[in-house]
Design an enzyme around this catalytic site. Structure first.
Site, PDB file in Angstrom:
ATOM      1  N   ASP A 241       5.703   0.404   3.232  1.00  0.00           N
ATOM      2  CA  ASP A 241       5.960  -0.819   3.980  1.00  0.00           C
ATOM      3  C   ASP A 241       5.777  -2.026   3.064  1.00  0.00           C
ATOM      4  OD1 ASP A 241       3.217  -1.006   3.632  1.00  0.00           O
ATOM      5  OD2 ASP A 241       2.748  -0.344   5.663  1.00  0.00           O
TER       6      ASP A 241
ATOM      7  N   ASP B 151       0.802  -1.223   0.000  1.00  0.00           N
ATOM      8  CA  ASP B 151       0.000   0.000   0.000  1.00  0.00           C
ATOM      9  C   ASP B 151       0.834   1.272   0.000  1.00  0.00           C
ATOM     10  OD1 ASP B 151       0.549  -0.618   2.935  1.00  0.00           O
ATOM     11  OD2 ASP B 151      -0.415   1.345   3.089  1.00  0.00           O
TER      12      ASP B 151
ATOM     13  N   GLU C 207       5.806   9.869   2.883  1.00  0.00           N
ATOM     14  CA  GLU C 207       5.456   8.517   2.424  1.00  0.00           C
ATOM     15  C   GLU C 207       4.462   8.569   1.264  1.00  0.00           C
ATOM     16  OE1 GLU C 207       4.422   4.142   4.311  1.00  0.00           O
ATOM     17  OE2 GLU C 207       3.790   5.932   5.400  1.00  0.00           O
TER      18      GLU C 207
ATOM     19  N   TYR D  69      -5.050   0.661   9.265  1.00  0.00           N
ATOM     20  CA  TYR D  69      -6.212   0.903   8.408  1.00  0.00           C
ATOM     21  C   TYR D  69      -7.491   0.443   9.089  1.00  0.00           C
ATOM     22  CZ  TYR D  69      -3.037   2.140   4.658  1.00  0.00           C
ATOM     23  OH  TYR D  69      -2.079   2.776   3.897  1.00  0.00           O
TER      24      TYR D  69
END
Length: 500
Positions: free
Chosen positions: A80, A77, A478, A228
């Site tokens: 990571d 996603d 990120e 999430y």
């Protein structure tokens, strides 16, 4: 305050946005190409011979072994090495919607967009291959986030987290159903058999999501929270999924589902302390967790100027008024340089997703010769395009720092993004395994990343237009797939109409 008077803050925001609109056009075709290329850097699994981002290699080839399901593939996603199905499904839905809405403007990038989309749908066919089960994520997130290592080297547990009939996950399942239904419409013109498979699976998964209602927060909490968690309840995903299935099938039962459930959208399991936020402002929210504005814009295209317009068109209009700088009911804020802001990290996701809705709705308004009234402010379809363009141009470099927030676009862009694979030397250069903690020296390094994750859009600057190019500052540095996905459609539009 009398509506004919504009506050000094609002005036400054308007001036900032108008200045950005007036700058010279960017190379939107180049930005579109890179925006799509980014997804190749996020691929998990066995990479194809056509892989263009060659510093990435095969990874996670045993995913699903723990539950006896082939789960190789899909997307990481963000920076990571976890495969979270909820944001991945939203990414896939937005790639599909981008292609449906603006694919005819993509030219040579159209096939690359289809490849990016299919990488997601192929995985979701695997993740939903066992009836009564849906894979919510793969990879133990706390272990993964405790390491800084390449996806090619992962030695943390690749745990599969699965929702089922007794431990349900309606939000993740319904979002996957939406992704598969939307994607089936895209592939219906290029691979009818594949499109039929996607649609049939979407129908099955939606039925599972609706029949066994519950949040995956409880069912697989440790696999998805706090990264999430679902904060807005699952009813918005169920309605979103039904809306896409109605659009894909024209089956009236899905339309009835949308109509019957839309009044309860704001009461889908939200905690009492949060209800005021979501009931009062739900029509203005859109992203991986909250689908309210997306539902209203999507459905508005089908019902505008008909007896079925209420409540979708009024709420879509309210959403537009919640975004425009000059609107008396605006709920977003704007930086001095003109970038829209909403609470939380990774702010660029709002600029890209809301810009997509602005462009899509502008097209629907034009089709039906409508304008919008925000209080005493009359808003034309072209104004929506202007605001979307201001966000695009800001992210591409028309901002106080003169910095592009898309990696590889322009001469000045983030060099130290929060992304494991990008920051560590690639396998070609350093073939030996880099273990969990061995990558920490690269994470803390002040030097630029080894590998360019071309097309990645980072979280972006702060509300004062400042950006600290640092891996440690992950909310700003990120990239994520769901930042890029709606931008694919937006960039396709401005590639074709750069002077709009």
């Amino acid at each position: 305050m009398n509506g004919k008077y504009v506050s000094m803050r609002t005036l400054l925001v308007l001036v900032g946005v108008m200045m950005l609109v007036g700058v010279a056009s960017h190379d939107y075709a180049d930005a579109l190409s890179k925006c799509i290329l980014f997804f190749e850097g996020q691929r998990s699994g066995k990479l194809p011979s056509t892989q263009r981002m060659t510093w990435r290699k095969d990874s996670a080839l045993c995913d699903g072994n723990d539950v006896g399901i082939d789960l190789v593939g899909g997307y990481y996603d963000a920076g990571d090495n976890i495969k979270f199905s909820f944001p991945m499904a939203f990414t896939t839905t937005m790639l599909a919607w981008s292609t449906l809405e603006f694919g005819h403007l993509m030219d040579s990038e159209y096939m690359h967009a289809l490849e990016a989309l299919k990488w997601g749908t192929d995985y979701f066919l695997k993740a939903t291959s066992v009836p009564g089960k849906v894979v919510a994520s793969v990879g133990e997130p706390n272990g993964d986030h405790n390491c800084w290592e390449r996806p090619e080297d992962m030695d943390t547990p690749r745990t599969s987290y699965v929702v089922n009939t007794t431990m349900p996950g309606s939000e993740v399942s319904a979002e996957i159903a939406a992704a598969l239904a939307a994607s089936s419409m895209v592939f219906s013109s290029v691979d009818i058999q594949y499109a039929k498979i996607l649609l049939q699976r979407a129908i099955q998964v939606f039925q599972f999501a609706d029949q066994y209602q519950g949040s995956y927060n409880s069912s697989v909490g440790e696999g998805v929270c706090p990264f999430y968690c679902d904060f807005s309840g699952f009813m918005d995903e169920l309605i979103w999924g039904a809306a896409w299935l109605f659009k894909a099938t024209n089956t009236q039962s899905y339309w009835k589902y949308v109509i019957d459930n839309i009044p309860y959208l704001d009461h889908s399991g939200i905690a009492e302390a949060q209800k005021a936020v979501f009931v009062g402002g739900s029509f203005s929210e859109f992203g991986w967790d909250t689908k309210h504005a997306g539902i209203n814009v999507l459905v508005s295209r089908l019902v505008m100027n008909t007896s079925k317009a209420d409540p979708f068109v009024p709420y879509a209009d309210n959403f537009i008024c919640s975004v425009l700088p000059e609107s008396p009911t605006r709920v977003v804020t704007y930086s001095p340089g003109g970038l829209m802001f909403k609470p939380g990290g990774s702010n660029s996701q709002h600029a890209t997703a809301l810009s997509f809705l602005l462009l899509a709705y502008s097209g629907y308004l034009t089709r039906y010769s409508r304008s919008i009234s925000c209080g005493n402010v009359v808003v034309t379809p072209s104004r929506l395009v202007e605001v979307a363009k201001s966000q695009v141009d800001y992210l591409l470099g028309s901002n106080p720092l003169g910095m592009s927030y898309m990696v590889g676009y322009g001469s000045k862009f983030p060099r130290k993004i929060h992304h494991r694979g990008s920051s560590l030397p690639c396998v070609d250069i350093h073939p030996r395994r880099i273990k969990c903690k061995d990558g920490s020296i690269f994470f803390k390094s002040k030097y630029p990343n080894f590998n360019e994750l071309t097309g990645a859009i980072v979280g972006g600057p702060d509300k004062n237009d400042q950006y600290n190019d640092s891996r440690v500052d992950c909310p700003h540095s990120e990239p994520t797939t769901y930042i890029n996905a709606p931008f694919v459609g937006v960039l396709a539009y401005f590639k074709q109409y750069p002077q709009t």
